[in-house]
Scaffold this motif. Sequence first.
Motif, PDB file in Angstrom:
ATOM      1  N   TYR A  70       0.752  -1.214   0.006  1.00 44.14           N
ATOM      2  CA  TYR A  70       0.031   0.107  -0.158  1.00 44.14           C
ATOM      3  C   TYR A  70       0.983   1.326  -0.131  1.00 44.14           C
ATOM      4  N   PHE A  71       2.187   1.129   0.446  1.00 42.17           N
ATOM      5  CA  PHE A  71       2.855   2.332   0.264  1.00 42.17           C
ATOM      6  C   PHE A  71       3.216   2.396  -1.016  1.00 42.17           C
ATOM      7  N   PHE A  72       3.417   1.570  -1.819  1.00 34.73           N
ATOM      8  CA  PHE A  72       3.697   1.763  -3.235  1.00 34.73           C
ATOM      9  C   PHE A  72       2.557   2.254  -3.989  1.00 34.73           C
ATOM     10  N   LEU A  73       1.368   1.664  -3.555  1.00 38.74           N
ATOM     11  CA  LEU A  73       0.041   2.275  -4.108  1.00 38.74           C
ATOM     12  C   LEU A  73      -0.303   3.488  -3.807  1.00 38.74           C
ATOM     13  N   GLY A  74       0.078   4.092  -2.594  1.00 37.59           N
ATOM     14  CA  GLY A  74       0.029   5.387  -2.253  1.00 37.59           C
ATOM     15  C   GLY A  74       0.976   6.246  -3.342  1.00 37.59           C
ATOM     16  N   ASN A  75       2.193   5.831  -3.583  1.00 37.69           N
ATOM     17  CA  ASN A  75       3.006   6.471  -4.516  1.00 37.69           C
ATOM     18  C   ASN A  75       2.303   6.861  -6.105  1.00 37.69           C
ATOM     19  N   LEU A  76       1.962   5.283  -6.322  1.00 33.78           N
ATOM     20  CA  LEU A  76       1.156   5.508  -7.756  1.00 33.78           C
ATOM     21  C   LEU A  76      -0.056   6.244  -7.756  1.00 33.78           C
ATOM     22  N   SER A  77      -0.785   6.338  -6.621  1.00 33.94           N
ATOM     23  CA  SER A  77      -1.932   7.457  -6.839  1.00 33.94           C
ATOM     24  C   SER A  77      -1.642   8.920  -6.777  1.00 33.94           C
ATOM     25  N   LEU A  78      -0.383   9.187  -6.053  1.00 34.12           N
ATOM     26  CA  LEU A  78       0.103  10.445  -5.974  1.00 34.12           C
ATOM     27  C   LEU A  78       0.456  10.989  -7.467  1.00 34.12           C
ATOM     28  N   LEU A  79       1.258  10.046  -8.094  1.00 33.04           N
ATOM     29  CA  LEU A  79       1.588   9.942  -9.587  1.00 33.04           C
ATOM     30  C   LEU A  79       0.315  10.340 -10.575  1.00 33.04           C
ATOM     31  N   ASP A  80      -0.620   9.351 -10.187  1.00 33.50           N
ATOM     32  CA  ASP A  80      -1.885   9.509 -10.989  1.00 33.50           C
ATOM     33  C   ASP A  80      -2.634  10.881 -10.845  1.00 33.50           C
ATOM     34  N   ILE A  81      -2.456  11.640  -9.680  1.00 31.27           N
ATOM     35  CA  ILE A  81      -2.947  12.928  -9.408  1.00 31.27           C
ATOM     36  C   ILE A  81      -2.315  13.773 -10.461  1.00 31.27           C
ATOM     37  N   PHE A  82      -0.981  13.851 -10.254  1.00 33.26           N
ATOM     38  CA  PHE A  82       0.076  14.567 -11.149  1.00 33.26           C
ATOM     39  C   PHE A  82      -0.276  14.568 -12.587  1.00 33.26           C
ATOM     40  N   CYS A  83      -0.233  13.274 -12.923  1.00 27.72           N
ATOM     41  CA  CYS A  83      -0.303  13.161 -14.651  1.00 27.72           C
ATOM     42  C   CYS A  83      -1.310  13.962 -15.167  1.00 27.72           C
ATOM     43  N   PRO A  84      -2.526  13.829 -15.028  1.00 22.80           N
ATOM     44  CA  PRO A  84      -3.482  14.678 -15.747  1.00 22.80           C
ATOM     45  C   PRO A  84      -3.564  15.909 -15.319  1.00 22.80           C
ATOM     46  N   THR A  85      -3.288  16.335 -14.029  1.00 16.82           N
ATOM     47  CA  THR A  85      -3.064  17.690 -13.723  1.00 16.82           C
ATOM     48  C   THR A  85      -2.133  18.629 -14.476  1.00 16.82           C
ATOM     49  N   ILE A  86      -1.256  17.982 -15.133  1.00 19.65           N
ATOM     50  CA  ILE A  86      -0.097  18.716 -15.754  1.00 19.65           C
ATOM     51  C   ILE A  86      -0.630  19.111 -17.138  1.00 19.65           C
ATOM     52  N   THR A  87      -1.657  18.328 -17.677  1.00 21.07           N
ATOM     53  CA  THR A  87      -2.148  18.440 -19.118  1.00 21.07           C
ATOM     54  C   THR A  87      -3.530  18.707 -19.284  1.00 21.07           C
ATOM     55  N   VAL A  88      -4.305  18.534 -18.466  1.00 22.48           N
ATOM     56  CA  VAL A  88      -5.726  18.562 -18.643  1.00 22.48           C
ATOM     57  C   VAL A  88      -6.482  19.834 -18.327  1.00 22.48           C
ATOM     58  N   PRO A  89      -5.897  20.816 -17.409  1.00 18.52           N
ATOM     59  CA  PRO A  89      -6.405  22.262 -17.115  1.00 18.52           C
ATOM     60  C   PRO A  89      -6.104  22.956 -18.289  1.00 18.52           C
ATOM     61  N   LYS A  90      -4.879  22.968 -18.721  1.00 15.30           N
ATOM     62  CA  LYS A  90      -4.642  23.721 -20.069  1.00 15.30           C
ATOM     63  C   LYS A  90      -5.543  23.313 -21.191  1.00 15.30           C
ATOM     64  N   MET A  91      -5.702  22.026 -21.253  1.00 14.47           N
ATOM     65  CA  MET A  91      -6.540  21.403 -22.407  1.00 14.47           C
ATOM     66  C   MET A  91      -7.725  21.915 -22.159  1.00 14.47           C
ATOM     67  N   LEU A  92      -8.254  22.013 -20.956  1.00 11.68           N
ATOM     68  CA  LEU A  92      -9.858  22.640 -20.807  1.00 11.68           C
ATOM     69  C   LEU A  92      -9.750  24.043 -21.261  1.00 11.68           C
ATOM     70  N   GLU A  93      -8.869  24.790 -20.740  1.00  5.87           N
ATOM     71  CA  GLU A  93      -8.599  26.183 -21.130  1.00  5.87           C
ATOM     72  C   GLU A  93      -8.899  26.289 -22.715  1.00  5.87           C
ATOM     73  N   ALA A  94      -7.975  25.705 -23.455  1.00  3.88           N
ATOM     74  CA  ALA A  94      -8.101  25.663 -24.807  1.00  3.88           C
ATOM     75  C   ALA A  94      -9.544  25.546 -25.461  1.00  3.88           C
ATOM     76  N   LEU A  95      -9.997  24.462 -24.728  1.00  7.01           N
ATOM     77  CA  LEU A  95     -11.387  24.082 -25.370  1.00  7.01           C
ATOM     78  C   LEU A  95     -12.507  25.134 -25.082  1.00  7.01           C
ATOM     79  N   LEU A  96     -12.471  25.514 -23.801  1.00 11.51           N
ATOM     80  CA  LEU A  96     -13.721  26.522 -23.134  1.00 11.51           C
ATOM     81  C   LEU A  96     -13.303  27.951 -23.606  1.00 11.51           C
ATOM     82  N   LEU A  97     -12.019  28.358 -23.202  1.00 13.22           N
ATOM     83  CA  LEU A  97     -11.585  29.694 -23.629  1.00 13.22           C
ATOM     84  C   LEU A  97     -11.108  30.014 -24.851  1.00 13.22           C
ATOM     85  N   GLU A  98     -10.949  28.838 -25.653  1.00 13.33           N
ATOM     86  CA  GLU A  98     -10.054  29.039 -26.942  1.00 13.33           C
ATOM     87  C   GLU A  98      -8.560  29.598 -26.654  1.00 13.33           C
ATOM     88  N   ASN A  99      -8.203  29.617 -25.399  1.00 12.14           N
ATOM     89  CA  ASN A  99      -6.830  30.038 -25.403  1.00 12.14           C
ATOM     90  C   ASN A  99      -5.826  29.090 -25.678  1.00 12.14           C
TER      91      ASN A  99
END
Length: 311
Positions: free
Chosen positions: A60-89
């Motif tokens: 579960y220590f390793f699973l915790g690390n995996l969950s942390l990475l799985d939070i970071f991974c989409p957070t790096i790309t998705v917010p900017k992608m949503l900004e481009a989709l919604l605000l055309e920026n």
Amino acid sequence: MQRVNLSTASEFVLVGLSDALEIRLLLSVLFLIIYLATIAGNITILVAISTDARLHNPMYFFLGNLSLLDIFCPTITVPKMLEALLLENKVISFTGCVVQLFFLIDVVGTEIFLLAVMAYDRYVAICHPLQYVNIVSMKVCARLAIGTWVVGFFNSLLHTSLVFTLFFCDSNEVDQYYCDIPPMLAVSCSPTYSRELVILAVAGVLGSSAFAITLVSYIYILWAILGVNSSESRHKAFSTCGSHLTVVCLFYGTTICTYVRPSSTYSPHRDRVVSMLYGILTPLLNPIIYSLRNKEVKCALRRVTSQLRAA
């Protein structure tokens, strides 16, 4: 064509998504739901692991690390992608592009190594249960986890340096919804052959080694399961290992397909689909496959929920 020095580049334009309003709205709602579900699922796993003493063990220590990475991974790309989709920026600054690429490669590389460590941990637990406590102590776990993050950091530092020491032409349009190695190499007007060789060599050696460790570990695990007398236990173990191996192969296959290949084979449309598999879909599936199907995690979540209701 005249080259522009890297130091004068101020921004890039991300042109990887549709311009049609209806499609943009549909995609933004879809990706927002997936992103929120991913964050909620992984945060739930982290809360359960950190608050329940029964889950304070290597797996579960390793699973915790995996969950942390799985939070970071989409957070790096998705917010900017949503900004481009919604605000055309669609504009991203040069610094923002560097930071985005660095952290994306850092997280993806770290997860590749962490999955190999997790497979080895399960191999020791199933094939050498009597020696497990001595072989995989918490001190060893901490060192292995730190090692994956450190290797991921330096791997990303190397790749980011190789990409952003290139010259870029007058066209600064990046045919992807985030800054990544293949589209950045495609937009550069510098010779990229030597850098591609280094990227292919490093990514190939590290990625193939991690995948080989993961695959061999699961082969030994499945071999050990075949020796179990109880058909019910075998079925349960096969189901769990099969789910794990499916997600692992999906993640390794898509990342190797993206990074371990020459830029001449770069296809923007194919890469957008592939990148969504390992950057958006896998972080959503990991907490379901690795944790939420686990009885111990379910019990821990019930206890956390009961405590919250009582409070």
